[in-house]
Scaffold this motif. Structure first.
Motif, PDB file in Angstrom:
ATOM      1  N   UNK A 148       1.109   4.818  14.289  1.00  0.00           N
ATOM      2  CA  UNK A 148       1.257   6.090  14.076  1.00  0.00           C
ATOM      3  C   UNK A 148       2.982   6.379  13.901  1.00  0.00           C
ATOM      4  N   UNK A 149       3.379   6.810  12.624  1.00  0.00           N
ATOM      5  CA  UNK A 149       4.821   7.098  12.670  1.00  0.00           C
ATOM      6  C   UNK A 149       5.114   8.778  13.085  1.00  0.00           C
ATOM      7  N   UNK A 150       5.608   8.650  14.554  1.00  0.00           N
ATOM      8  CA  UNK A 150       5.872   9.552  14.983  1.00  0.00           C
ATOM      9  C   UNK A 150       7.203  10.258  14.834  1.00  0.00           C
ATOM     10  N   UNK A 151       8.050   9.500  14.059  1.00  0.00           N
ATOM     11  CA  UNK A 151       9.251  10.131  13.476  1.00  0.00           C
ATOM     12  C   UNK A 151       9.963   9.084  12.649  1.00  0.00           C
ATOM     13  N   UNK A 152      11.069   9.496  12.020  1.00  0.00           N
ATOM     14  CA  UNK A 152      11.770   8.566  10.982  1.00  0.00           C
ATOM     15  C   UNK A 152      12.011   7.296  11.598  1.00  0.00           C
ATOM     16  N   UNK A 153      11.570   6.147  11.131  1.00  0.00           N
ATOM     17  CA  UNK A 153      11.793   4.768  11.756  1.00  0.00           C
ATOM     18  C   UNK A 153      11.059   4.517  12.884  1.00  0.00           C
ATOM     19  N   UNK A 154      10.347   5.295  13.451  1.00  0.00           N
ATOM     20  CA  UNK A 154       9.550   5.227  14.987  1.00  0.00           C
ATOM     21  C   UNK A 154       8.068   5.139  14.724  1.00  0.00           C
ATOM     22  N   UNK A 155       7.611   3.887  14.824  1.00  0.00           N
ATOM     23  CA  UNK A 155       5.895   3.759  14.621  1.00  0.00           C
ATOM     24  C   UNK A 155       5.313   3.422  16.287  1.00  0.00           C
ATOM     25  N   UNK A 156       4.259   4.037  16.459  1.00  0.00           N
ATOM     26  CA  UNK A 156       4.067   3.871  17.858  1.00  0.00           C
ATOM     27  C   UNK A 156       2.730   3.310  17.735  1.00  0.00           C
ATOM     28  N   UNK A 157       2.082   2.117  18.354  1.00  0.00           N
ATOM     29  CA  UNK A 157       0.877   1.554  18.325  1.00  0.00           C
ATOM     30  C   UNK A 157      -0.183   2.568  19.118  1.00  0.00           C
TER      31      UNK A 157
ATOM     32  N   UNK B  60      -2.894  11.818   8.610  1.00  0.00           N
ATOM     33  CA  UNK B  60      -3.763  12.648   9.390  1.00  0.00           C
ATOM     34  C   UNK B  60      -2.994  13.685  10.135  1.00  0.00           C
ATOM     35  N   UNK B  61      -3.141  14.925  10.016  1.00  0.00           N
ATOM     36  CA  UNK B  61      -2.524  15.937  10.507  1.00  0.00           C
ATOM     37  C   UNK B  61      -1.155  15.904  10.230  1.00  0.00           C
ATOM     38  N   UNK B  62      -0.826  15.512   8.956  1.00  0.00           N
ATOM     39  CA  UNK B  62       0.376  15.335   8.465  1.00  0.00           C
ATOM     40  C   UNK B  62       1.158  14.094   8.773  1.00  0.00           C
ATOM     41  N   UNK B  63       0.780  13.326   9.717  1.00  0.00           N
ATOM     42  CA  UNK B  63       1.531  11.984  10.353  1.00  0.00           C
ATOM     43  C   UNK B  63       0.903  10.732   9.618  1.00  0.00           C
ATOM     44  N   UNK B  64       1.735  10.021   9.244  1.00  0.00           N
ATOM     45  CA  UNK B  64       1.292   8.508   8.429  1.00  0.00           C
ATOM     46  C   UNK B  64       0.777   7.717   9.696  1.00  0.00           C
ATOM     47  N   UNK B  65      -0.425   7.042   9.244  1.00  0.00           N
ATOM     48  CA  UNK B  65      -0.941   6.170  10.180  1.00  0.00           C
ATOM     49  C   UNK B  65      -1.132   4.763   9.108  1.00  0.00           C
ATOM     50  N   UNK B  66      -0.427   3.844   9.880  1.00  0.00           N
ATOM     51  CA  UNK B  66      -0.812   2.341   9.358  1.00  0.00           C
ATOM     52  C   UNK B  66      -2.012   1.892   9.785  1.00  0.00           C
TER      53      UNK B  66
ATOM     54  N   UNK C  78       0.744  -1.215   0.087  1.00  0.00           N
ATOM     55  CA  UNK C  78      -0.141   0.039   0.145  1.00  0.00           C
ATOM     56  C   UNK C  78       1.032   1.468  -0.052  1.00  0.00           C
ATOM     57  N   UNK C  79       0.351   2.319  -0.442  1.00  0.00           N
ATOM     58  CA  UNK C  79       1.223   3.605  -0.820  1.00  0.00           C
ATOM     59  C   UNK C  79       0.610   4.761  -0.137  1.00  0.00           C
ATOM     60  N   UNK C  80       1.264   5.535   0.465  1.00  0.00           N
ATOM     61  CA  UNK C  80       0.872   6.684   1.379  1.00  0.00           C
ATOM     62  C   UNK C  80       1.794   7.864   1.466  1.00  0.00           C
ATOM     63  N   UNK C  81       1.453   8.847   2.350  1.00  0.00           N
ATOM     64  CA  UNK C  81       2.377   9.956   2.306  1.00  0.00           C
ATOM     65  C   UNK C  81       2.117  10.302   3.689  1.00  0.00           C
ATOM     66  N   UNK C  82       3.408  10.998   3.958  1.00  0.00           N
ATOM     67  CA  UNK C  82       3.438  11.847   5.175  1.00  0.00           C
ATOM     68  C   UNK C  82       4.156  13.308   4.991  1.00  0.00           C
ATOM     69  N   UNK C  83       3.478  14.266   5.844  1.00  0.00           N
ATOM     70  CA  UNK C  83       4.201  15.808   5.781  1.00  0.00           C
ATOM     71  C   UNK C  83       5.102  15.908   6.877  1.00  0.00           C
ATOM     72  N   UNK C  84       4.950  15.132   7.981  1.00  0.00           N
ATOM     73  CA  UNK C  84       5.583  15.263   9.229  1.00  0.00           C
ATOM     74  C   UNK C  84       6.329  13.963   9.707  1.00  0.00           C
ATOM     75  N   UNK C  85       7.288  13.774  10.162  1.00  0.00           N
ATOM     76  CA  UNK C  85       8.403  14.912  10.418  1.00  0.00           C
ATOM     77  C   UNK C  85       8.786  15.777   9.350  1.00  0.00           C
ATOM     78  N   UNK C  86       9.032  14.885   8.139  1.00  0.00           N
ATOM     79  CA  UNK C  86       9.322  15.351   6.870  1.00  0.00           C
ATOM     80  C   UNK C  86       8.376  14.831   5.855  1.00  0.00           C
ATOM     81  N   UNK C  87       8.481  15.555   4.675  1.00  0.00           N
ATOM     82  CA  UNK C  87       7.602  15.049   3.592  1.00  0.00           C
ATOM     83  C   UNK C  87       8.161  14.071   2.819  1.00  0.00           C
TER      84      UNK C  87
END
Length: 323
Positions: free
Chosen positions: A143-152, A128-134, A78-87
């Protein structure tokens, strides 16, 4: 005019089909593609053995419009985008670890793992609000809270075995403190910023798509292409779909709800689901869509169309050998 030339198409896209799209901004769109194999050949392979392409089209650089990465071992991506912490664009595989390829805002990003040591049932990636959600089966939300960091994000969600009547296929939110996840057979939950609460949805039909719209309502796509509207514990069925397939996406554009499935792109006009118009002609499109930054993009197997609110544009078309 077709944006991607025959040269670009022959070099990058010719032997692949589009299976998803995600808009980063009005000039950058990401796509997932799979190798276009004959059925007999594909049926002898595991899904992860079919080559996958992670493709970016830059709409503001027609002379050099494409960036890409090719993978073997990505399963049901699946493909998606994030705008935070970077685009960035994100390509997420199903299976062990939920491995993720990142593209944009630099080069050399390492593969990320959403769920290390766990089998990820990847159904969606939402911004959502710029952050990627799996979004995963079994009610997995990360939630991808930072590069390489996903929080349940699981407070309030019960643990248990995955089965057909539960599990999320889509997620959307008015904010990160007001989100809705849907899937399974009437499996609808609301997140209030602290915990998930079941909504007691009044149907056990299959659900596949959700939209938290600027008009204040939550729209849900159900079995056969039906459309529901409501919030929390109050829901009404607006449209009884007659299709045999589920919606792929719901999006908001031009102050109305748009719905896309493998056969049709439609809009809710307040009374019925109708095809969008291009002047006096129906727009014939289908597959997967996304909306952001004033544009709507639709990708089906062999073509990509873009609508900017004024005109429809041909981004990708297949070329015949004589063209």
């Amino acid at each position: 005019m077709i944006y991607i030339t025959k040269e670009h198409w022959n070099k990058h896209i010719k032997d692949y089909i589009f299976t998803g799209c995600a808009i980063r901004d009005k000039n950058i769109v990401y796509f997932c593609l799979r190798k276009d194999l004959p059925y007999e050949e594909a049926s002898r392979l595991w899904d992860s053995e079919i080559p996958t392409m992670f493709l970016c089209i830059y709409l503001d650089t027609p002379n050099d419009p494409i960036d890409y990465a090719k993978w073997v071992g990505f399963d049901g991506s699946k493909v998606g985008v994030c705008l935070k912490p970077i685009e960035q664009g994100l390509l997420v595989s199903r299976g062990n670890d939920g491995k993720t390829d990142c593209m944009g805002s630099g080069i050399g990003w390492e593969l990320e793992k959403i769920m290390p040591g766990v089998t990820a049932i990847t159904n969606n990636i939402k911004c959502i609000n710029g952050y990627a959600y799996f979004v995963g089966g079994g009610r997995d939300i990360y939630k991808r809270i930072d590069i390489g960091k996903w929080l349940p994000i699981k407070m309030g969600l019960p643990d248990g075995e995955v089965n057909s009547d539960m599990g999320f296929r889509d997620l959307d939110g008015f904010s990160e403190q007001d989100m809705y996840a849907v899937g399974g057979e009437g499996d609808v939950w609301h997140y209030n910023g602290e915990m998930w609460i079941p909504c007691g949805f009044p149907s056990n039909e299959q659900l596949s798509a959700v939209l938290c719209a600027p008009d204040g309502y939550v729209y849900i796509g159900g079995e056969g292409g039906s459309l529901w509207r409501g919030r929390e514990f109050q829901w009404e069925k607006l449209y009884h779909g007659g299709s045999t397939i589920l919606l792929n996406q719901l999006r908001w554009f031009e102050d109305k709800v748009w719905a896309c499935d493998d056969y049709r792109l439609q809009c809710w006009d307040g009374n019925d689901m109708v095809r969008p118009m291009d002047g006096d002609k129906n727009v014939i499109a289908s597959g997967h869509m996304d909306v952001r930054d004033g544009i709507l993009v639709v990708a089906n197997s062999y073509r990509v169309d873009l609508y900017d609110g004024t005109s429809w544009h041909k981004i990708v078309r297949p070329y015949r050998s004589e063209e």
